[in-house]
Design an enzyme around this catalytic site. Structure first.
Site, PDB file in Angstrom:
ATOM      1  N   ASP B 319      15.145 121.668 -53.009  1.00 50.75           N
ATOM      2  CA  ASP B 319      14.283 120.209 -53.066  1.00 50.75           C
ATOM      3  C   ASP B 319      15.775 119.622 -53.213  1.00 50.75           C
ATOM      4  O   ASP B 319      15.284 118.115 -53.897  1.00 50.75           O
ATOM      5  CB  ASP B 319      13.013 120.841 -54.256  1.00 50.75           C
ATOM      6  CG  ASP B 319      12.125 121.233 -54.255  1.00 50.75           C
ATOM      7  OD1 ASP B 319      12.045 120.917 -52.535  1.00 50.75           O
ATOM      8  OD2 ASP B 319      11.942 121.936 -55.314  1.00 50.75           O
ATOM      9  N   TYR B 407       5.048 120.699 -57.346  1.00 52.48           N
ATOM     10  CA  TYR B 407       5.827 121.593 -57.917  1.00 52.48           C
ATOM     11  C   TYR B 407       6.275 119.885 -59.076  1.00 52.48           C
ATOM     12  O   TYR B 407       7.137 119.316 -58.729  1.00 52.48           O
ATOM     13  CB  TYR B 407       6.670 122.031 -57.612  1.00 52.48           C
ATOM     14  CG  TYR B 407       6.333 123.322 -57.955  1.00 52.48           C
ATOM     15  CD1 TYR B 407       6.457 123.773 -59.300  1.00 52.48           C
ATOM     16  CD2 TYR B 407       5.842 124.038 -56.920  1.00 52.48           C
ATOM     17  CE1 TYR B 407       5.910 125.697 -58.963  1.00 52.48           C
ATOM     18  CE2 TYR B 407       5.269 125.061 -56.763  1.00 52.48           C
ATOM     19  CZ  TYR B 407       5.088 126.210 -58.088  1.00 52.48           C
ATOM     20  OH  TYR B 407       4.569 127.340 -57.963  1.00 52.48           O
TER      21      TYR B 407
END
Lengths: 673, 673
Positions: B319, B407
């Site tokens: 990420d 998320y």
């Protein structure tokens, strides 16, 4: 003179007008702790019985004899709260052999349970024992040799443990003495080398040894009282208080606490301290209250020290069983121990003479606004939209502090609107230090079993094992313990995808107790308690899981070592037993002088069936404590704990269907000093 | 058409009047992030250079090129804050082969670092890619087959990973598409079975497969927006706000934050997000500020999913390196993301065209009054005295939320007056789910690699590994990593005491990198970073220790699996390397299509000396995520983290010499709605 100890069983009707003429109906919960009036009644009943004649009569423990679980559950379900309740007390009162033989005066309400060696001790006994050395000539001489003024001496009582002695022996204690004087922090100034042994029944010194003279550490820098501090001061912080413009969100109704989606009963016990019972959570989607925890409390606190010296080897405390985790609870200070928006509750225990003693502010209850979100999401993936939804986290905390001599244990139960219960235990207070000639680590050439924190001051290595009793009743009585193990799997070469591995989950239901002794972290696994008789709409068993909030710690003592035998459950962090009303105390009912033959590990050797029955989870939160200089003269909080988290208990996240309670207007505040 | 990517290195003088005529002096810190004006300047400089002619010029990353550590340290020590600072930017701007060949216009301030495959991508590219399927005939046909209206379709971009392909390949992305329409929560409604491959440079679909048609889960119950909720609502809580009658206790001076005993610099980076630098703590006893952390930030977030299906196997996200943990940061909502007493800071990143984009409220800073004590003790051991001293805990929290698509990661740095830094990472947001024909677990007979959370909805097993870069400088530059191992010892039979065992501590200093690869919990040990050149008065090395606040988690993928090779550091929670300015990103500088040849484990294979040199600790906080129904349709916060705790850093507990700040007067508040 040897003593015989008796167990007394008291049964009487609650709401007997003579006993509680004005007990409010709302508190008539079968799990309510004994009231001051009830404790007085017990004393009167016993003293008017054949036992009253005994000069040696002493009240070692007086507490509620918990009613049978089916009765409590029936009561809780019926909701007929005004009903007359049969209440029973559990009383431990030792009598010397030969006393109270006049059976004609035996009270109809008294039942001798079974003789035993209670080995409890009262605060009054400890106080009396601690005063003995000051009038004991050899000790007076020892103090003189050390140049210590007797008026500065404070002695403390230490349990002697069991180290293989045959026979039950006497009710003994060891005393270690310290120098207070200029400091309140006498623990930092041991009169190292002296051991005093006291016979508690005879209340006299039966052993004395002054093995070696070691310098008493100086008082400078040891006092922690605000009034004793001198510059340079530490930088300050600005005060802050939580304000609840719409008032508190919880209600205390007797001992029942209702807050948001939670309902539970909170009671005080001199041994366990804070007991949470009948915790249930409201499921808005089902429109029903659902059971989670029948009863939860600190069952034992095992604290072994790691110095084999004569004055140290026996320091292997069982703080609940030997001292009373609730008996040693501290009155909580408003604004510091608990925030401004807390409410407080009192507790009552019986003094040695049976009279009730009030422990004010033994619990506090407050809503925590931690500043965190309960959930959030920002969505940028939908063209031309920016979605951001955040819900504030609010939880309810109940707290007790057990201050067992030098150490303070802050024990919290935090209830979350998500359905989680977070249990926290934080250590603070004062270390046990050993006097030493050393004034610098350069002088140390052997293992000193601790850390040199100040001149002549070694803080000895030790552990803390806080064992929780958790009688979970997940959505009903019969539950099963599940280990969801994560295992690596290979991707078949024939799969057509280039990935080579992944992990998957194997659920293992524990059939027998031996299947549920878990060393957390030894294999990657999640630990669940499920109700195998209830499923979600999707077909998942409803459950809760246990999440440890720290690196798991287990006892490192040898299996053949005496303290380890007594705390033989301490090598696994999780045990699961079938519910058994008599199995409440992880180290056994009578812990002083115990031999590990009545502890959790001993019971569990029967390897009983635990699948789809009423089960109890025992979870130990451990700390290995290597002291550092920051722990001198008083340690900053060190925390650990665990979470019980709903896991397929709800059909979905229960916090989604929340009307946003976003606070958009700030209160306007003035401070009047 | 293949592309060649360039790295550009920009160097210019700060405070050049043309660039920043009115930049306030207070912000002139060498570690300050690039300002909007500086980002604009960079754009102008590059566009006016030989590179500006290129039609394909795109700004993939623009950030501060951190000055050399000795220069920063010298600057910080000198305190001459008004001094002109040399500032450099690090710019990643890919150019296609053949572009910008006109070297005559090369700008004197531009330096090509080295060619490389940057593999960064811009938000604009992702947005453009996500729109491609809607005009792609095969996809339109796929939507029709599923009965999905094109206007309801939302496609999302997924990195493709590296799975052994030879050559560097193209800059590819995979797209997976979902159905929004009635719900904002399109992630819960996958159009399972379809994979779209996009060439980013050509911005066109280069691969398409509609493998299998699976029912799209229904929208009902998936929306999380408050406005979309219908009864029955969850029980509510009462609002609460923190009020600071004497005002806030911290000061934000540019990017430097000063609070109580802490001083640190806070900056934003599109890749790392929140960066804490030059954290130092004031030691009141020494009357000096002492260094703790030179630089700390999230270096990588590795999130592998555990389903080997064609549409899933490649979901192994990095990420930070592939998306940008800061680029995807969410604007924080006052009163919910952060409490009422928070202050907010903005961040700036460069858009694809090089223009600065403001990220409002990217950080918040607030004082936390948790309602806990910092330390306490109740003393009953001194006859006729009852001493109770309690100090309220106040800490300072800085927070950023990285919302990486589905998320949300809440990352906190909490500074404590005790000298501790607690780092927290909490997961919330939305799971990645797989469409399935199943509507009940009874139908499932094979491994479905996840949990059935709703009809046709399987939430796939996955991990999160958040790796922190922690350049600790404990009281100076040169530090040593220590493992204090706890080992059981036997008491000699000849000792005369009946105790048989204890544990003691063996301190092992790590000489080489291989000595410092730690699987936490595999053996009982404390992990410290000490300054071997500084001792306390007692002779203990000053240090901090790392305490994990959760059960340690390590990657379970096979070593030969491609994502594991790329994140090969993920099997140990701790690595220690000698400081090297170029080693900033645990998975390497260029992560997309990476092969693990430029990651933490690769650097560490050199097994360099790490004793008494400037060292960096890399610590991974991991989560194995088995989804439960409570995670549907949006998961409640799940938290973990670690603490950096002073350990023989101070001579004693720094909070003892605190003037009691006990709040005895409650503010008088009115709420004006």
């Amino acid at each position: 003179m040897s003593s015989q100890l008796w167990l007394l069983f008291l049964s009487f009707l609650l709401f007997h007008p003579l006993l509680h003429p004005c007990l409010p109906l709302s508190s008539a919960h079968p799990l309510d702790p004994l009231t001051a009036a009830e404790i007085s009644t017990i004393r009167r009943v016993i003293q008017s019985s054949h036992l009253g004649a005994s000069k040696s009569l002493a009240f070692h423990y007086v507490g509620l004899d918990e009613p049978d679980k089916p009765d409590v559950l029936a009561w809780a379900q019926s909701g007929t709260r005004g009903r007359r309740q049969r209440r029973r007390a559990f009383v431990v009162a030792p009598l010397r052999r030969g006393d109270a033989r006049d059976r004609r005066r035996r009270h109809r309400r008294l039942r001798r349970l079974r003789p035993g060696l209670s080995r409890f001790r009262t605060l009054e006994e400890l106080e009396a024992a601690a005063a003995l050395p000051l009038n004991y000539t050899p000790f007076v001489e020892s103090a003189r040799r050390r140049g210590v003024a007797l008026s500065d001496v404070v002695c403390s009582t230490f349990t002697a443990g069991w180290f293989g002695e045959a026979g039950r022996g006497r009710r003994r204690l060891k005393l270690l003495c310290f120098v207070a004087g200029e400091t309140a922090n006498f623990y930092m100034r041991p009169m190292e080398g002296i051991t005093v042994v006291v016979d508690l029944d005879e209340m006299r010194i039966i052993g004395y040894r002054d093995r070696v003279v070691v310098p008493v550490p100086k008082a400078e820098g040891t006092d922690y009282r605000a009034a004793k501090q001198r510059p340079p001061f530490a930088p300050e912080t600005k005060p802050g208080v939580v304000v609840q413009p719409a008032g508190k969100g919880f209600r205390i109704d007797g001992h029942v606490i209702r807050w948001s989606n939670w309902d539970f009963h909170l009671s005080y016990d001199a041994r366990a301290g804070l007991v949470v019972s009948l915790a249930s959570v409201y499921d808005a989607e089902k429109g029903a209250r659902r059971r989670v925890l029948y009863r939860g409390y600190v069952s034992e606190v095992f604290v072994p020290y790691m110095d084999p010296a004569e004055e140290w080897y026996f320091r292997t405390f069982f703080d609940a069983g030997e001292y009373g985790f609730g008996l040693w609870a501290s009155p909580l200070e408003p604004m510091t121990d608990c925030p401004a928006n807390a409410e407080f509750m009192d507790g009552y225990y019986a003094a040695q003479d049976g009279e009730p003693v009030k422990l004010p502010n033994v619990f506090c209850v407050f809503e925590r606004y931690s500043g965190d979100a309960a959930w959030r999401h920002t969505e940028l993936g939908i063209p031309k939209q920016m979605i951001s939804e955040v819900r504030q986290e609010v939880s309810l905390v109940v707290r007790m502090v057990g201050a067992l001599g030098n150490y303070d244990y802050v024990t919290d139960w935090e209830f979350k609107t998500s359905g989680s219960i977070k249990v926290g235990v934080s250590l603070t207070g004062i270390l046990e230090v050993k006097g030493t000639p050393y004034t610098h680590t350069d002088q140390i050439t052997t293992d000193v079993h601790g850390s040199l924190l100040a001149e002549n001051t070694i803080a000895v290595y030790h552990d803390h094992f806080v064992t929780y009793y958790l009688d979970l009743d997940i959505d009903g009585l019969n539950n099963t313990f599940i280990k969801s193990k994560l295992k690596t799997a290979r991707v078949a070469d024939s799969s057509g995808v280039p990935r080579r591995s992944y992990w998957t989950v194997t659920r293992e239901a524990a059939n027998m107790e031996a299947d549920a002794h878990v060393e957390i972290g030894s294999v990657p696994a999640e630990l669940l308690v499920v109700n195998p008789n209830k499923k979600t709409k999707m077909g998942n068993h409803v459950g809760y899981r246990l999440i440890a909030n720290g690196v798991p710690v287990a006892s490192l003592l040898s299996d053949d070592d005496y303290p380890q035998m007594r705390a033989s459950y301490g090598k696994k962090q999780v045990w699961v037993t079938p519910y058994n009303k008599s199995e409440k105390w992880a180290a056994g009912l009578y812990v002083d002088n115990s031999r590990g033959d009545d502890n959790l590990a001993a019971w569990s050797q029967r390897n009983r069936a635990i699948k789809n029955v009423d089960i109890v989870v025992w979870h130990t939160v451990g700390f290995h404590h290597i002291p550092y200089q920051e722990d001198f003269p008083l340690m900053p909080m060190l925390s650990s704990g665990f979470e019980l988290r709903p896991s397929n208990f709800f059909e979905s996240n229960p916090l989604i269907r929340l009307r946003s309670t976003k606070q958009t207007h700030l209160p306007n505040c003035t401070l009047i000093v």
